[in-house]
Design a protein around this motif. Structure first.
Motif, PDB file in Angstrom:
ATOM      1  N   ASP A 161       0.540  -1.063   0.286  1.00  0.00           N
ATOM      2  CA  ASP A 161      -0.153  -0.003  -0.378  1.00  0.00           C
ATOM      3  C   ASP A 161       1.306   1.305  -0.228  1.00  0.00           C
ATOM      4  O   ASP A 161       0.293   2.664  -0.798  1.00  0.00           O
ATOM      5  N   ASP A 203       4.490   6.285  -5.268  1.00  0.00           N
ATOM      6  CA  ASP A 203       4.464   6.292  -6.233  1.00  0.00           C
ATOM      7  C   ASP A 203       3.108   7.148  -7.074  1.00  0.00           C
ATOM      8  O   ASP A 203       3.042   7.654  -8.267  1.00  0.00           O
ATOM      9  N   GLN A 204       2.362   8.061  -5.996  1.00  0.00           N
ATOM     10  CA  GLN A 204       0.685   8.354  -6.962  1.00  0.00           C
ATOM     11  C   GLN A 204       1.170   9.686  -7.356  1.00  0.00           C
ATOM     12  O   GLN A 204       2.688  10.253  -7.114  1.00  0.00           O
ATOM     13  N   GLN A 205       0.527  10.096  -8.335  1.00  0.00           N
ATOM     14  CA  GLN A 205       0.861  11.635  -8.767  1.00  0.00           C
ATOM     15  C   GLN A 205       0.931  13.241  -8.199  1.00  0.00           C
ATOM     16  O   GLN A 205       1.990  13.277  -7.772  1.00  0.00           O
ATOM     17  N   SER A 206      -0.535  12.504  -7.378  1.00  0.00           N
ATOM     18  CA  SER A 206      -0.190  13.468  -6.406  1.00  0.00           C
ATOM     19  C   SER A 206      -0.569  12.325  -4.998  1.00  0.00           C
ATOM     20  O   SER A 206      -1.373  11.852  -4.633  1.00  0.00           O
ATOM     21  N   VAL A 207       0.429  12.681  -4.400  1.00  0.00           N
ATOM     22  CA  VAL A 207       0.614  12.455  -3.352  1.00  0.00           C
ATOM     23  C   VAL A 207      -0.063  12.635  -1.884  1.00  0.00           C
ATOM     24  O   VAL A 207      -0.186  13.524  -1.961  1.00  0.00           O
ATOM     25  N   ASP A 208      -0.475  11.539  -1.269  1.00  0.00           N
ATOM     26  CA  ASP A 208      -1.374  11.754  -0.260  1.00  0.00           C
ATOM     27  C   ASP A 208      -0.493  11.619   0.953  1.00  0.00           C
ATOM     28  O   ASP A 208      -0.064  10.261   1.562  1.00  0.00           O
ATOM     29  N   PHE A 258       2.647   1.878  -3.445  1.00  0.00           N
ATOM     30  CA  PHE A 258       1.201   2.458  -3.876  1.00  0.00           C
ATOM     31  C   PHE A 258       1.161   3.869  -4.411  1.00  0.00           C
ATOM     32  O   PHE A 258       1.409   4.947  -4.591  1.00  0.00           O
ATOM     33  N   ALA A 259       1.345   3.946  -2.339  1.00  0.00           N
ATOM     34  CA  ALA A 259       1.212   5.667  -1.893  1.00  0.00           C
ATOM     35  C   ALA A 259       1.366   6.562  -2.666  1.00  0.00           C
ATOM     36  O   ALA A 259       1.828   7.811  -2.833  1.00  0.00           O
ATOM     37  N   LYS A 275      -2.781   9.409   3.894  1.00  0.00           N
ATOM     38  CA  LYS A 275      -2.933   8.208   3.570  1.00  0.00           C
ATOM     39  C   LYS A 275      -1.539   7.402   4.087  1.00  0.00           C
ATOM     40  O   LYS A 275      -1.028   6.292   4.963  1.00  0.00           O
TER      41      LYS A 275
END
Lengths: 672, 153
Positions: free
Chosen positions: B59, B65-70, B62-63, B73
């Motif tokens: 998880d 690597d996001q474009q807009s990082v949260d 995944f988080a 989370k």
């Protein structure tokens, strides 16, 4: 039934077959029915195993909602709940609130997060404890105490006033043996305080004498408490301190104890009076709540803040400054003074004055639970108040001759201030009570803890001496405070405070004791440190009008440093030596400081940790044998010291070393 | 290898794990919880930890690597990982999580990424160590011996 952590489904129902039926049996605490909620399967499994090893009956679930429905279906199926803070489906605090409102079960929060704010949140939301992960089995061994405590409190409440006194719940920590349930910090809750309180024993029977309406610890209270704590700036507070702050805010709770204390001292049941008076205006809310007697000072102590405020209030009142305005309590609290406790009281001075005067001047102390222990903080407030009352009372009983006290009676209104501090502790206050001039003195004296201050500061504090006995502030801390004034000198109670040297998070016992005094100490500290213009000179006005009461408050601007020395150890200002629990007093933002500058604050301020320290030293223990240190509390400060000493003396007389739980609050703490 | 020898080997290994900071006192607590009624407790808990950790790490990757990082989370995940690793006694992993959280607060995505790598490394390390340790324990038990009790500090 055992819910495996599975996805919220109840897969198996298993109970620790061995233990049955909760704690009813003599195997208690074996068989205690625990519900564990945590979304982390590893932790859940470990916890379950640990709890089983403790011979508890464990049910686990990994979702908050599941837990809630389980609890709802089975209203009496569990004795205690342990819940994680961070959970995906529901915030742990929300769950906590629900449980508290719907089922009223004790809830322990846990988290890998040990930040103060989180812990504070737990407190404000009503958690009875907070464990830091990784949880050790030792921490779990004692969780049953929360169950007992709660029951006890409920019982008591019903008996006494019928109003649920949740606050008391905590204090009844019964076993000190492993008292620290949260093993680590957690128990800022004043677990210690409570314990001390418990030891007080008398309190419990207090109901008969003090019949004060109990304060219901409602969510609002909690919120207030929280707000107060926030103001104080919990950052610097250790968990213990936090506890103090919390406790102090509700020092009213300790009023009950204080009352007991007073009762012991004088056998007069002036408690009632005291209680009323203690409620500082700010505490109006408290007031409504009804003298928190029920509230444990623990809570108050926790609040730590209270003292500060109360002190401020007291000071203000005493000083005649109008500074202490009802709102004062809060401002004072900013300081984080551990003694915020006092602050509220201070405000109390303002508002209280009315209260005090109206309520029965003697009541100043009424809130003050004699136990001073956890309540000490509250006591401090109360003492402040009670001092006022004390005066009244003291004169009657304790004063055995304490001229100070006598005086106090006169200035009842002032006494308010004193009483605020939970009289027992507030020996200082007495001054205030008695004399109009006390107002200033009170601020000084109040802090002075037992009125010791009075001597130094304002003449008015003389009565304080009487109260000093009350104050037993654990102030023992060697408050250098004007030992001189402290007739208490030996006020064992006072000294006890010191022990803890400080409010330090350990809840220096001192503070506890001085729960009442926190205020006073603050004053002292204030004085000392700031050399405020306590000038007590302004005293006059203080009592004259409620507004004056504020003067203390107002003046009290206790520089944060002064009051509440939160860390107490910092006692910066004052007497470094003091172990003051009362240091808080000094530090609290209350402008009290001004007045308090008198040594009282210093001494007190320094250590007013006791409140927070809950665990610490109950004042009792601290009774600092060597009076000298204790008396330092406010020797010079205001007449309070004298008062305090007087009180302490009384105490001694009445009980020999401070029976008060003030331990922490020995007058010594009162920074001089 | 005879039992005594294996036991000594086990003890030496445990000591080294402690010295190197892989494990801390919490692990000992777990060992102590194991008893005749629950002879596999440690193995079970550790397995659960591995399982859960893989999930969290996935998880997290995944988080991050996001474009807009949260960050919130991410922080929540790391917080959970911190909790479970602390409960097991995996000290290094826990410390790496703490550092990770700090960067999350600062919202420094690059630092977060490298922290994630760090955490993964530490996790893999401790996983290997624990597997070795548990294997040793199994051998001891299979040979009729018992796991020695260890005290730390």
């Amino acid at each position: 039934m055992n819910l495996s952590n599975g996805k919220g489904s109840i897969s198996t129902v298993t109970s620790t077959a061995t233990m049955k039926s909760g704690e009813g049996s003599d195997q208690f605490p074996a068989g205690l029915r625990v519900l564990v909620v945590d979304d982390d399967p590893t932790c859940l499994m470990i916890l379950e195993k640990m709890l089983r090893t403790c011979l508890y009956e464990v049910t686990k679930c990994n979702r908050a909602e599941t837990a809630l429905s389980l609890l709802r279906e089975n209203k009496n199926g569990f004795d205690i709940v342990i819940s994680d803070v961070h959970m995906p489906d529901m915030d742990g605090f929300k769950l906590l609130e629900h449980i508290g409102l719907e089922m009223d079960l004790p809830v322990i929060m846990m988290s890998a997060d040990d930040g103060k704010s989180v812990v504070m949140k737990g407190v404000t939301h009503g958690a009875c404890d907070y464990l830091i992960k990784p949880v050790r089995i030792e921490a779990l061994k004692n969780i049953w105490q929360h169950v007992v405590r709660k029951k006890k409190n409920e019982w008591k409440d019903t008996e006494q006033s019928g109003s649920a006194d949740e606050g008391d719940r905590h204090p009844k920590a019964s076993d000190d043996a492993d008292y620290s349930s949260s093993a680590n910090e957690g128990n800022w809750r004043n677990s210690r305080k409570r314990r001390d309180d418990e030891e007080d024993g008398d309190d419990r029977d207090d109901s008969s004498t003090l019949k004060k309406p109990r304060v219901v610890w409602s969510v609002e209270l909690h919120q207030q408490f929280v707000a107060a704590v926030d103001q104080l700036g919990i950052d610097n507070l250790s968990k213990r301190q936090t506890g103090w702050i919390i406790a102090s805010r509700f020092c009213r709770l300790s009023i009950r104890k204080y009352r007991l204390y007073l009762r012991r001292l004088s056998g007069v049941s002036q408690h009632n009076n005291l209680n009323n008076s203690f409620l500082s205006p700010q505490e109006a809310s408290f007031g409504t709540i009804s003298p928190m007697n029920g509230l444990d000072l623990h809570t108050l102590a926790a609040a730590g803040q209270l003292p500060a405020q109360s002190l401020a209030t007291l000071q203000a009142a005493g000083l005649g400054r109008s500074t202490v305005k009802p709102g004062l309590s809060m401002p004072l609290m900013d300081q984080r003074n551990l003694f915020s406790f006092e602050n509220p009281r201070l405000r109390f001075g303002e508002g209280q004055q009315q209260l005090l005067s109206s309520s029965k001047p003697t009541n100043l102390l009424h809130g003050v639970p004699t136990n001073m222990e956890p309540k000490q903080l509250a006591n401090l407030h109360q003492s402040a108040q009670s001092l006022g009352n004390l005066n009244m009372r003291v004169t009657g009983s304790a004063t055995q001759g304490n001229p100070l006290l006598m005086q106090m009676t006169q200035s009842q209104p002032r006494g308010q201030m004193l009483s605020e501090n939970t009289s027992p502790r507030v020996p200082r206050l007495p001054n205030i009570l008695g004399q109009p001039t006390l107002s200033n003195g009170i601020s000084d004296g109040l802090l002075g803890r037992n009125g010791i201050a009075s001597s130094s500061r304002t003449p008015s504090f003389n009565p304080v001496s009487q109260s000093s006995s009350y104050l037993n502030f654990p102030m023992n801390q060697s408050t250098e405070m004007s030992v001189s004034n402290f007739p208490l000198g030996s006020t064992p109670g006072m000294s006890s405070m010191t022990t803890k040297g400080s409010f330090q998070p350990e809840v220096n016992s001192g503070i506890r004791a001085s729960a009442g005094f926190p205020n006073y100490d603050i004053f002292n500290d204030l004085h000392q440190q700031k050399s405020r213009d306590w000038g007590m000179a302004s005293q006059g006005p203080m009592y004259d009008s409620s507004s004056q009461a504020n003067p203390l408050h107002g003046n009290i601007d206790v520089s944060p440093s002064v009051l509440v020395q939160q860390g107490y150890s910092s006692t910066q200002q004052q007497q470094p030596g003091h172990s003051r629990d009362i240091s808080l007093i000094g530090k609290s933002p209350f402008s009290l400081g001004e007045g308090l500058e008198h040594s009282n604050l210093q001494n007190g301020g320094q250590h007013f940790n006791p409140l927070i320290a809950d665990s610490s030293t109950r004042v009792k223990s601290e009774r600092v044998p060597d009076a000298s240190s204790q008396t330092n509390l406010f020797p010079d400060h205001y007449g309070q010291e004298d008062l305090m000493s007087a009180l302490l003396k009384q105490q001694e007389i009445g009980q020999g070393e401070n029976d008060f739980d003030f331990d922490g609050y020995s007058l010594d703490n009162i920074p001089v | 290898m005879e039992v005594g020898q294996m036991q000594r080997q086990w003890m030496g290994y445990m000591k080294s794990l402690f010295m190197e900071g892989f494990l801390d006192g919490q692990f000992l607590q777990l060992q102590q919880l194991q008893d005749e009624n629950n002879p596999e407790f440690v193995v079970e808990v550790v397995s659960l930890f591995f399982e859960d950790s893989e999930r969290i790490l996935k998880d997290l990757s995944f988080a991050v690597d996001q474009q807009s990082v949260d960050f919130k989370k991410i922080d929540a995940h790391v917080h959970q990982f911190k909790g479970s690793s602390a409960s097991i006694g995996a000290q290094r992993v826990k410390n790496a999580c703490i550092a990770f959280r700090n960067f999350c607060e600062e919202q420094n995505i690059d630092a977060c990424r490298s922290c994630l790598q760090q955490v993964k490394q530490e996790y893999i390390h401790v996983k290997n160590k624990l597997e070795t340790l548990l294997r040793l324990e199994q051998q001891i038990v299979a040979a009729g011996g018992s796991i020695p009790m260890m005290e730390w500090n």
